[in-house]
Design a protein around this motif. Structure first.
Motif, PDB file in Angstrom:
ATOM      1  N   ALA A   1       0.722  -0.908   0.150  1.00  0.00           N
ATOM      2  CA  ALA A   1       0.290  -0.034   0.257  1.00  0.00           C
ATOM      3  C   ALA A   1       1.093   1.170  -0.326  1.00  0.00           C
ATOM      4  O   ALA A   1       0.462   2.240  -0.946  1.00  0.00           O
ATOM      5  N   THR A   2       2.082   1.244   0.623  1.00  0.00           N
ATOM      6  CA  THR A   2       2.739   2.636   1.095  1.00  0.00           C
ATOM      7  C   THR A   2       3.588   2.684  -0.529  1.00  0.00           C
ATOM      8  O   THR A   2       3.266   3.571  -0.806  1.00  0.00           O
ATOM      9  N   ALA A   3       3.690   1.501  -1.162  1.00  0.00           N
ATOM     10  CA  ALA A   3       4.370   2.054  -2.643  1.00  0.00           C
ATOM     11  C   ALA A   3       2.878   2.374  -3.794  1.00  0.00           C
ATOM     12  O   ALA A   3       3.834   3.281  -4.405  1.00  0.00           O
ATOM     13  N   VAL A   4       2.012   1.912  -2.997  1.00  0.00           N
ATOM     14  CA  VAL A   4       1.026   2.457  -4.522  1.00  0.00           C
ATOM     15  C   VAL A   4       0.730   4.162  -3.455  1.00  0.00           C
ATOM     16  O   VAL A   4       0.556   5.074  -4.836  1.00  0.00           O
ATOM     17  N   LEU A   5       0.712   4.436  -2.512  1.00  0.00           N
ATOM     18  CA  LEU A   5       0.922   5.506  -2.287  1.00  0.00           C
ATOM     19  C   LEU A   5       1.980   6.783  -2.493  1.00  0.00           C
ATOM     20  O   LEU A   5       1.057   8.261  -2.116  1.00  0.00           O
ATOM     21  N   MET A   6       2.815   5.987  -3.259  1.00  0.00           N
ATOM     22  CA  MET A   6       3.899   7.010  -2.969  1.00  0.00           C
ATOM     23  C   MET A   6       4.075   8.495  -3.883  1.00  0.00           C
ATOM     24  O   MET A   6       2.991   7.483  -4.982  1.00  0.00           O
ATOM     25  N   PRO A   7       3.428   9.214  -4.006  1.00  0.00           N
ATOM     26  CA  PRO A   7       3.488  10.131  -5.343  1.00  0.00           C
ATOM     27  C   PRO A   7       4.633   9.921  -6.400  1.00  0.00           C
ATOM     28  O   PRO A   7       5.952   9.469  -5.863  1.00  0.00           O
ATOM     29  N   LEU A   8       4.012  10.048  -7.312  1.00  0.00           N
ATOM     30  CA  LEU A   8       5.268   9.337  -8.732  1.00  0.00           C
ATOM     31  C   LEU A   8       7.172   9.935  -8.942  1.00  0.00           C
ATOM     32  O   LEU A   8       7.354   9.257  -8.843  1.00  0.00           O
ATOM     33  N   GLY A   9       6.989  11.257  -7.574  1.00  0.00           N
ATOM     34  CA  GLY A   9       8.517  12.092  -8.395  1.00  0.00           C
ATOM     35  C   GLY A   9       9.178  11.798  -6.838  1.00  0.00           C
ATOM     36  O   GLY A   9      10.933  11.161  -6.943  1.00  0.00           O
ATOM     37  N   ALA A  10       8.654   9.987  -5.805  1.00  0.00           N
ATOM     38  CA  ALA A  10       9.278   9.538  -4.984  1.00  0.00           C
ATOM     39  C   ALA A  10       9.298   8.219  -4.994  1.00  0.00           C
ATOM     40  O   ALA A  10      10.401   7.971  -4.395  1.00  0.00           O
ATOM     41  N   GLN A  11       9.761   7.738  -6.095  1.00  0.00           N
ATOM     42  CA  GLN A  11       9.236   6.804  -6.778  1.00  0.00           C
ATOM     43  C   GLN A  11      11.244   6.391  -7.240  1.00  0.00           C
ATOM     44  O   GLN A  11      11.469   5.329  -6.975  1.00  0.00           O
TER      45      GLN A  11
ATOM     46  N   VAL B   1       8.346  -8.920  -1.250  1.00  0.00           N
ATOM     47  CA  VAL B   1       8.409  -7.261  -1.129  1.00  0.00           C
ATOM     48  C   VAL B   1      10.251  -6.925  -1.487  1.00  0.00           C
ATOM     49  O   VAL B   1       9.926  -6.559  -2.252  1.00  0.00           O
ATOM     50  N   ASN B   2      10.778  -7.877  -0.612  1.00  0.00           N
ATOM     51  CA  ASN B   2      12.524  -7.232  -1.368  1.00  0.00           C
ATOM     52  C   ASN B   2      12.640  -8.123  -2.589  1.00  0.00           C
ATOM     53  O   ASN B   2      14.039  -6.649  -2.948  1.00  0.00           O
ATOM     54  N   ASP B   3      12.194  -8.717  -2.953  1.00  0.00           N
ATOM     55  CA  ASP B   3      12.866  -9.542  -4.328  1.00  0.00           C
ATOM     56  C   ASP B   3      11.910  -8.423  -5.292  1.00  0.00           C
ATOM     57  O   ASP B   3      13.161  -8.627  -6.182  1.00  0.00           O
ATOM     58  N   GLU B   4      11.122  -8.214  -4.820  1.00  0.00           N
ATOM     59  CA  GLU B   4      10.236  -7.548  -6.424  1.00  0.00           C
ATOM     60  C   GLU B   4      10.107  -6.445  -6.541  1.00  0.00           C
ATOM     61  O   GLU B   4       9.873  -5.417  -7.236  1.00  0.00           O
ATOM     62  N   GLY B   5      10.658  -5.070  -4.153  1.00  0.00           N
ATOM     63  CA  GLY B   5      10.791  -3.950  -4.296  1.00  0.00           C
ATOM     64  C   GLY B   5      11.870  -3.250  -4.894  1.00  0.00           C
ATOM     65  O   GLY B   5      11.944  -2.448  -4.628  1.00  0.00           O
ATOM     66  N   LYS B   6      13.118  -4.069  -5.263  1.00  0.00           N
ATOM     67  CA  LYS B   6      14.053  -3.304  -4.931  1.00  0.00           C
ATOM     68  C   LYS B   6      13.987  -1.913  -6.149  1.00  0.00           C
ATOM     69  O   LYS B   6      13.832  -1.842  -6.848  1.00  0.00           O
ATOM     70  N   GLY B   7      14.461  -1.142  -4.980  1.00  0.00           N
ATOM     71  CA  GLY B   7      14.298   0.400  -6.469  1.00  0.00           C
ATOM     72  C   GLY B   7      13.466   1.530  -5.272  1.00  0.00           C
ATOM     73  O   GLY B   7      13.275   2.536  -5.730  1.00  0.00           O
TER      74      GLY B   7
END
Length: 230
Positions: free
Chosen positions: A16-26, A55-61
């Motif tokens: 959810a946090t990843a989805v809610l992050m503004p694009l500039g913060a990604q 999450v750690n495997d797929e969320g790098k970066g």
């Protein structure tokens, strides 16, 4: 972002946090601190630990979860306040262990509705208004429909449990007291020692998970039928 992170409690919080992050913060990877109310590697910890790995495997970066462990890192009944205070961002927990903060969350143990039904009819949204007022956010369950039982090292022959000392969680305190049991609130990691030393004669617990914790070594009986449900 800081205020958003502090609100998450459930096992899908990082997504959810990843989805809610503004694009500039990604462009900047976010690291979330996570803790488990249950001992690492046990049944009620494993689903969350698999989620952390995914999450750690797929969320790098993008997003990573720093899993600091179970109750040895932060005691079980202190984890709700740790999330509220921002000490950690996520806790794999149960509404029963958070009853001192959000007693309304115990309603989830009494309903016959599934999580899908409660999301559809607005129940989860309504409860989260209450959770958010307390600085928390309830995100997901790792399972449902598993009943609780009374386990004991003494034979139980009637519905009157006078003289029996049972470990409880807040969700079934009143029930056990109604049948005259003496009740003691103990974190899961301390139950084995309590059984070994005679502090309690038994405990309330769901159908699954006692073998992981070694409690079966100090348990002789399971009382049917089950009561309540995860």
């Amino acid at each position: 972002m800081k205020s958003t992170k502090r609100n998450f409690l459930g096992v899908l919080a990082a997504t959810a946090t990843a989805v809610l992050m503004p694009l500039g913060a990604q462009a900047q990877e976010v690291t979330l601190q996570a803790v488990n109310a249950f001992q690492e590697g046990t049944y009620y910890a494993r689903n969350f630990e698999r989620f952390v790995k995914k999450v750690n495997d797929e969320g790098k970066g993008l997003v990573q979860i720093n899993y600091i462990g179970g109750p040895k890192a932060i005691p079980t009944f202190e984890q709700g306040n740790a999330v509220r205070a921002g000490v950690v961002d996520m806790s794999n927990n149960t509404t029963s262990f958070l009853a001192g903060i959000v007693p309304e969350g115990l309603a989830l143990n009494y309903t016959n509705q599934t999580m899908a039904e409660m999301r559809k009819n607005g129940t989860i949204d309504y409860l989260n208004k209450i959770f958010l007022d307390k600085g928390l956010y309830y995100y997901a369950r790792t399972g449902e429909g598993v009943q609780y039982y009374i386990y004991s090292n003494k034979k139980i022959e009637s519905a009157d449990l006078t003289g029996l000392k049972l470990r409880i969680a807040p969700i079934y305190r009143d029930f056990f007291q109604k049948v005259n049991a003496s009740v003691v609130q103990i974190a899961p990691g301390e139950v084995y020692t309590a059984l070994e030393r005679g502090v309690v004669d038994g405990y309330g617990w769901p159908l699954i998970g006692i073998f992981d914790l070694g409690w079966h070594e100090k348990t002789k009986y399971r009382v049917e039928p089950g009561f309540y449900a995860i």
